[in-house]
Design an enzyme around this catalytic site. Structure first.
Site, PDB file in Angstrom:
ATOM      1  N   LYS A  64       0.836  -1.203   0.000  1.00  0.00           N
ATOM      2  CA  LYS A  64       0.000   0.000   0.000  1.00  0.00           C
ATOM      3  C   LYS A  64       0.875   1.259   0.000  1.00  0.00           C
ATOM      4  CE  LYS A  64      -3.936  -2.340   2.067  1.00  0.00           C
ATOM      5  NZ  LYS A  64      -4.674  -2.753   3.263  1.00  0.00           N
TER       6      LYS A  64
ATOM      7  N   GLN B 223      -4.650  -1.411   9.502  1.00  0.00           N
ATOM      8  CA  GLN B 223      -4.691  -2.754   8.913  1.00  0.00           C
ATOM      9  C   GLN B 223      -5.311  -3.756   9.883  1.00  0.00           C
ATOM     10  OE1 GLN B 223      -3.811  -3.331   5.740  1.00  0.00           O
ATOM     11  NE2 GLN B 223      -4.187  -5.520   5.823  1.00  0.00           N
TER      12      GLN B 223
ATOM     13  N   ASP C  99     -11.106   3.395   4.159  1.00  0.00           N
ATOM     14  CA  ASP C  99     -11.552   1.995   4.198  1.00  0.00           C
ATOM     15  C   ASP C  99     -13.075   1.899   4.080  1.00  0.00           C
ATOM     16  OD1 ASP C  99      -9.804  -0.159   4.357  1.00  0.00           O
ATOM     17  OD2 ASP C  99      -9.346   0.187   6.478  1.00  0.00           O
TER      18      ASP C  99
HETATM   19  N1  GUN Z   1      -7.263  -6.475   6.144  1.00  0.00           N
HETATM   20  C1  GUN Z   1      -7.685  -7.190   5.083  1.00  0.00           C
HETATM   21  N2  GUN Z   1      -8.388  -6.417   4.224  1.00  0.00           N
HETATM   22  C2  GUN Z   1      -8.413  -5.186   4.763  1.00  0.00           C
HETATM   23  C3  GUN Z   1      -8.982  -3.946   4.339  1.00  0.00           C
HETATM   24  O1  GUN Z   1      -9.625  -3.816   3.289  1.00  0.00           O
HETATM   25  N3  GUN Z   1      -8.771  -2.894   5.170  1.00  0.00           N
HETATM   26  C4  GUN Z   1      -8.084  -3.013   6.327  1.00  0.00           C
HETATM   27  N4  GUN Z   1      -7.956  -1.930   7.076  1.00  0.00           N
HETATM   28  N5  GUN Z   1      -7.546  -4.148   6.752  1.00  0.00           N
HETATM   29  C5  GUN Z   1      -7.707  -5.219   5.963  1.00  0.00           C
END
Ligand code: GUN
Length: 296
Positions: free
Chosen positions: A53, A97, A120
């Site tokens: 990311k 995350q 998100d």
């Molecule tokens: N862990 C797995 N997928 C995601 C997501 O889309 N957002 C976040 N914050 N954590 C994740």
């Protein structure tokens, strides 16, 4: 006949190129979109996603901040980090995350993120906006990516029967809402199936578009596929595989090899929905920066 393979990596690259253009437009106006990603602990898969990311942000010309905290971080400590990022004008998007360690209540953290920075789309305000069809609401990256795959692969959702297997807050629930809304990538008739659904294969066989999002490796077999259907695989589970250098491989929720012989189009794992989630996160961060700039 073998299904058309949907190349999520190529679609995501196209979206990331569009984002890069939009970022240069914003930069010309003195706005550098910034995304902060917070990781608590050392989950190996999460570490990889967080690194990807951060790199994706930099590649698009954005500002990136990665905050890595030890697994013992207290809830209060993590909330203090979120508060600092909420107040930082260089940060337009914040992502914590998941999963967080068990002593931290994920909801408490996610609900502390300023909804204007909630790229998100997990904050109740954004969940509500998406349900209401308010375009200022952030759509969660994974279902948003699934919808973009369908749109950009010219797969008609209008009038189609979509069966989504999995009712999570992350994917199933928001996706059902997005696909049944009026407009491009919408107007579908959506059924949500789950672990309690009676005769799941029979229901799945009524789907023009089948979305598998329950996180059970290769759970959906060829008996659940209507010939010619579009099959979107959201699952990514690490499955032990001694023949691989890392000792595991990534498996989707679909039994790929037999299903590809029957389906009309299918997303692979990896290389399907996965790359789209990062692309859509960037799209949301640009949206956040654009909205912030407009309200200055
Ligand atoms: N862990 C797995 N997928 C995601 C997501 O889309 N957002 C976040 N914050 N954590 C994740």
């Amino acid at each position: 006949m073998s299904a058309r393979l949907i190349d999520g990596t190529a679609i995501a690259q196209g979206i990331r190129a569009e984002v890069t253009e939009q970022v240069s437009g914003l930069r010309a106006r003195g706005v550098v979109p910034g995304l902060a990603v917070v990781l608590v602990g050392q989950d190996p898969a999460s570490e990889i996603y967080v690194r990807m990311k951060g790199k994706a942000c930099l590649d698009a010309g954005m500002h990136s901040e990665t905050v890595v905290l030890p697994a013992e971080t207290t809830e209060e400590g993590l909330l203090a980090v979120i508060d600092r990022l909420n107040a930082d004008p260089a940060i337009h998007g914040i992502l914590c995350q998941l999963p967080v360690p068990p002593h931290i209540h994920a909801e408490k953290i996610l609900f502390r993120i300023d909804p204007r920075k909630d790229v998100d789309g997990f904050h109740p305000l954004n969940v509500g906006k998406v349900v209401l069809g308010d375009p200022t609401g952030f759509r969660p990256a994974t279902p948003y990516g699934v919808q973009q795959i369908l749109i950009r692969s010219a797969i008609e959702t209008r009038g189609a029967h979509v069966v989504i297997v999995g009712r999570s807050n992350l994917v199933g629930k928001p996706l059902s809402n997005m696909l049944s809304r009026p407009g491009p990538g919408g107007d579908a008739t959506v059924t949500i199936a789950h672990s309690r659904t009676r005769d799941l294969p029979a229901l799945c066989r009524t789907a023009d578009i089948l979305v598998a999002a329950m996180g059970k490796a290769e759970f959906i077999g060829v008996d659940a596929i209507q010939p010619g259907a579009t099959v979107i695989d959201v699952g990514t589970t690490r499955v032990a595989d001694a023949s691989r250098p890392k000792g595991f491989r990534l498996a989707g929720d679909i039994a790929f090899e037999p299903v590809r012989e029957v389906a009309g189009a299918i997303t692979p794992v990896p290389g399907g929905v996965g790359p789209m989630t990062i692309a859509m996160l960037l799209v949301n961060t640009v949206q956040a920066a654009t909205l912030a700039a407009a309200s200055r």
